[in-house]
Enzyme design. Structure first.
Site, PDB file in Angstrom:
ATOM      1  N   ASP A   1      37.001  39.308  49.803  1.00 57.71           N
ATOM      2  CA  ASP A   1      36.860  39.210  48.422  1.00 57.71           C
ATOM      3  C   ASP A   1      37.711  40.554  48.099  1.00 57.71           C
ATOM      4  O   ASP A   1      37.919  41.322  48.769  1.00 57.71           O
ATOM      5  CB  ASP A   1      35.765  38.913  47.953  1.00 57.71           C
TER       6      ASP A   1
ATOM      7  N   TRP B   1      41.940  35.672  43.936  1.00 64.77           N
ATOM      8  CA  TRP B   1      41.980  34.999  42.709  1.00 64.77           C
ATOM      9  C   TRP B   1      43.225  34.923  41.949  1.00 64.77           C
ATOM     10  O   TRP B   1      43.445  34.816  40.642  1.00 64.77           O
ATOM     11  CB  TRP B   1      40.796  35.211  41.527  1.00 64.77           C
ATOM     12  N   GLY B   2      44.301  34.852  42.664  1.00 64.30           N
ATOM     13  CA  GLY B   2      45.670  34.732  42.167  1.00 64.30           C
ATOM     14  C   GLY B   2      46.086  35.966  41.595  1.00 64.30           C
ATOM     15  O   GLY B   2      47.191  35.982  40.952  1.00 64.30           O
TER      16      GLY B   2
ATOM     17  N   ALA C   1      47.442  40.302  41.752  1.00 63.49           N
ATOM     18  CA  ALA C   1      48.115  40.907  42.720  1.00 63.49           C
ATOM     19  C   ALA C   1      49.363  40.166  43.312  1.00 63.49           C
ATOM     20  O   ALA C   1      49.890  40.553  44.455  1.00 63.49           O
ATOM     21  CB  ALA C   1      47.401  41.589  43.914  1.00 63.49           C
TER      22      ALA C   1
ATOM     23  N   ASP D   1      36.790  31.628  39.903  1.00 62.57           N
ATOM     24  CA  ASP D   1      35.894  30.977  40.590  1.00 62.57           C
ATOM     25  C   ASP D   1      35.800  29.656  39.658  1.00 62.57           C
ATOM     26  O   ASP D   1      35.833  29.631  38.492  1.00 62.57           O
ATOM     27  CB  ASP D   1      34.587  31.497  40.582  1.00 62.57           C
TER      28      ASP D   1
END
Ligand code: GLA
Length: 618
Positions: A175, A241-242, A244, A262
């Site tokens: 994560d 989570w998409g 960077a 999420d």
């Protein structure tokens, strides 16, 4: 140019290789179970083993659901001063060891003996997502500031050796909250609870994100995994989570990569997560899959009293080659839930060996039609009603790239019933319903396969996106945990302008010099696509600057390489010019490369180019 002593290296030079990572092993989307959507961080050994046992007993494991992944909540502290991670042993009795540090080896041994694989969870920063956002969750790390730094940051080698070596986990999900949340301004940092780090990820703004630094940290994990697991028998799951711009580099680093925040068990959120992958068909390949997050089938608006919603969620994830990771307390699974999770027709679509993510054959806010070309040449088809009202839809042979003058045979994957049509067929969709078919017929392009029918074999190694931009095409519903605080749910997921199958990078129909192409690859100028050639003899296409280009004067030259040798090229062409036909011998070549070179350097975002009707022929 050749012979020029001081020429800078050509960024578009052919590489004659396939640049998707060969590290880790995920030839097909991983399948399994994860504790998070079932238990949040309130986990223990009994709960995890009970779900593992249920996977075996119900036959789901035999159908492919093999990974049993422990998510947030397993750690107690980082021991000082040697930095070894300590398990929350009161929750994991088999992990207790005489020295008090604990070991997950007995648990992973047990899962392996059950024929399963074991997954574990960490964070690339010093702290976890629970610490950053949900301190009231169960099982938060304890102790001093240093002891509560359970994330990988500064300990990558040590932790990977422990988790993936000594403890022998097979999958690690990493994560990113620790490099996103612990800003100097965070009250938790100001109060001294946690040390400041970065932020390296500014979730709302790509331009304030340190993309190379983020990628560098995940690369260090990849390198540590390669050292710890020379047998290459593991899965590296990226959880950014998409953010960077992970879309553009995940396929060189990890085996699956989250594309959005999420999921939660409601329709709107499912749409959001779906949209974050639906137009990224060229960014999913064997060994590196798009991950729109875990299944919530069985819970909330996807429980068994919401049959259409549950079916749609499951069917769409299968079609989009999402990792199928169950998030349900399997002790409570009912027969109809098991039947849906274990639907062999859907699993076969997801696990089809060709590894092609479904392509949008028809797109709107109301109905979407996804088509997935399978290894045997047949088509998986999902006709999806996004709305809460009944709608009619027309499915055409053309959308399936099948001949309009020959019969198309359908098998309804929910009912098993066969049907046949020629040209087109009219379908009625209940609210939120997804009709699922397997379709066969005579191929429109009989000589071979369009590239847009094999997105898993096309890798936009350089997609021409110089400056990552947020994708405005994603449904943005209310985030349940944010409600309407702040200024809104704004576009944040990078990916706008990426290469597409059967569409331009900005979602327009492909069109060159006034001629529309229903098949082809759309990308930006200054791009290089790698194409895996599975024994085809010839590459054919009709190319040009797309009519949607903003610039009428910028010029582009197209060139095709076979294992690094130039085999066809055009002169300089501009918007409005008629498509130029290319036909190149590629017999025996493993990698075909498609280079579209612009006559300007820098930003090409105004310059979509089209490889019209691009196909590999026998
Ligand atoms: C993040 C991840 C989730 C889950 C939680 C655990 O939110 O995106 O999938 O792992 O952290 O805290």
């Amino acid at each position: 140019m050749a012979g020029h002593a001081h020429a800078a290296p050509d960024p578009l030079a052919p590489h004659a290789s396939w640049s998707v990572t060969t590290r880790g092993t995920a030839p097909l989307p991983p399948m399994g179970w994860n504790s998070w959507n079932a238990f949040n961080s309130d986990i223990d050994e009994e709960r995890i083993l009970a779900s593992a046992q249920a996977l075996v007993n119900t036959g789901l494991a035999a159908k492919g659901y093999r990974y049993v992944d422990i998510d947030d909540g397993w750690w107690l502290r980082r021991r000082q001063p040697d930095g070894r991670l300590v398990i929350r042993a009161e929750r994991f009795p088999s992990a207790v060891t005489a020295d008090g540090a604990g070991s997950f080896r007995p648990l992973t041994d047990k899962l392996h003996a059950m024929g399963l694989k074991a997954g574990i969870y960490s964070d690339i920063g010093r702290n976890s997502c629970g610490q950053a956002y949900t301190a009231n969750f169960a099982n938060q790390p304890e102790g001093s500031q240093l002891e509560r730094e359970v994330g990988l940051y500064g300990h990558i080698d040590q932790d990977i050796r422990l988790l993936m070596g000594d403890w022998n986990f097979d999958l690690i999900k990493v994560d990113g909250c620790g490099i996103r949340a612990m800003t100097p301004a965070n009250p938790l940092v100001k109060s001294g609870a946690y040390r400041a780090l970065g932020p390296l990820v500014d979730y709302d703004t790509l331009s304030r994100t340190d993309i190379p630094a983020v990628r560098g940290l995940y690369q260090e994990v990849s390198d540590a995994l390669a050292r710890t697991r020379p047998a290459n028998d593991y899965v590296f799951s990226l959880c950014l989570w998409g953010s960077a711009d992970v879309r553009s580099w995940a396929r060189q680093v990890g085996n699956m990569s989250r594309t959005s925040e999420d999921i939660s068990p409601n329709w709107e959120r499912m749409l959001h997560n779906l949209d974050s992958v639906a137009r990224r068909e060229l960014y999913a390949h064997a060994n590196s899959w798009n991950d729109p997050d875990m299944l919530y089938v069985g819970t909330g608006e996807f429980d068994m009293s919401h049959r259409e919603e549950a079916r749609s969620h499951m069917a769409l994830w299968a079609m989009l080659n999402a990792p199928l990771i169950i998030g349900f307390d399997m002790r409570k699974a009912t027969p109809d839930l098991l039947a849906l999770l274990g639907n062999t027709a859907l699993i076969a679509l997801n696990q089809d060996p060709a590894g092609n993510q479904a392509v949008l054959a028809w797109d709107s806010d109301t109905v979407q039609i996804f088509v997935k070309t399978l290894a045997d040449g047949s088509k998986g088809v999902a006709v999806f009603n996004r709305t809460g009202s009944a709608v009619d839809a027309t499915l055409t042979a053309e959308q399936l790239k099948l001949r309009t003058d020959a019969p198309v045979d359908l098998v309804d994957l929910w009912e098993g019933k066969p049907a046949r049509f020629t040209g087109e067929t009219r379908l009625g969709l209940a609210p939120h319903q997804t009709l699922m078919f397997r379709a066969t017929g005579q191929r429109e392009h009989a000589g071979g396969l369009y590239l847009s029918e094999q997105p898993g074999a096309v890798n936009p190694a350089i997609d021409g996106v110089e400056t990552p931009m947020a994708d405005p095409m994603i449904h943005r519903g209310l985030l349940p945990w944010k409600n309407t605080k702040g200024s809104g749910e704004r576009p944040i997921y990078g990916g706008w302008g990426g290469a597409r199958a059967d569409a331009t990078p900005y979602g327009q129909a492909l069109r060159i010099g006034g001629e529309t192409f229903t098949s082809g690859i759309g990308t930006l100028a200054n791009s290089r696509l790698e194409v895996r050639n599975a024994g085809f003899a010839r590459f054919v296409t009709r190319v040009g600057v797309d009519d949607s280009a903003l610039s009428a004067t910028a010029k582009v030259r197209f060139e095709v390489f076979a294992d690094g040798r130039s085999v066809a090229r055009t002169g300089w062409i501009k918007r409005g010019d008629a498509p130029i036909a290319l036909s190149a011998p590629v017999q025996g070549a493993r990698i075909v490369e498609l280079v579209a070179r612009g006559d300007r350097t820098g930003l090409q975002n105004d310059l979509p180019v089209t490889w019209g009707a691009a196909a590999l022929d026998r």
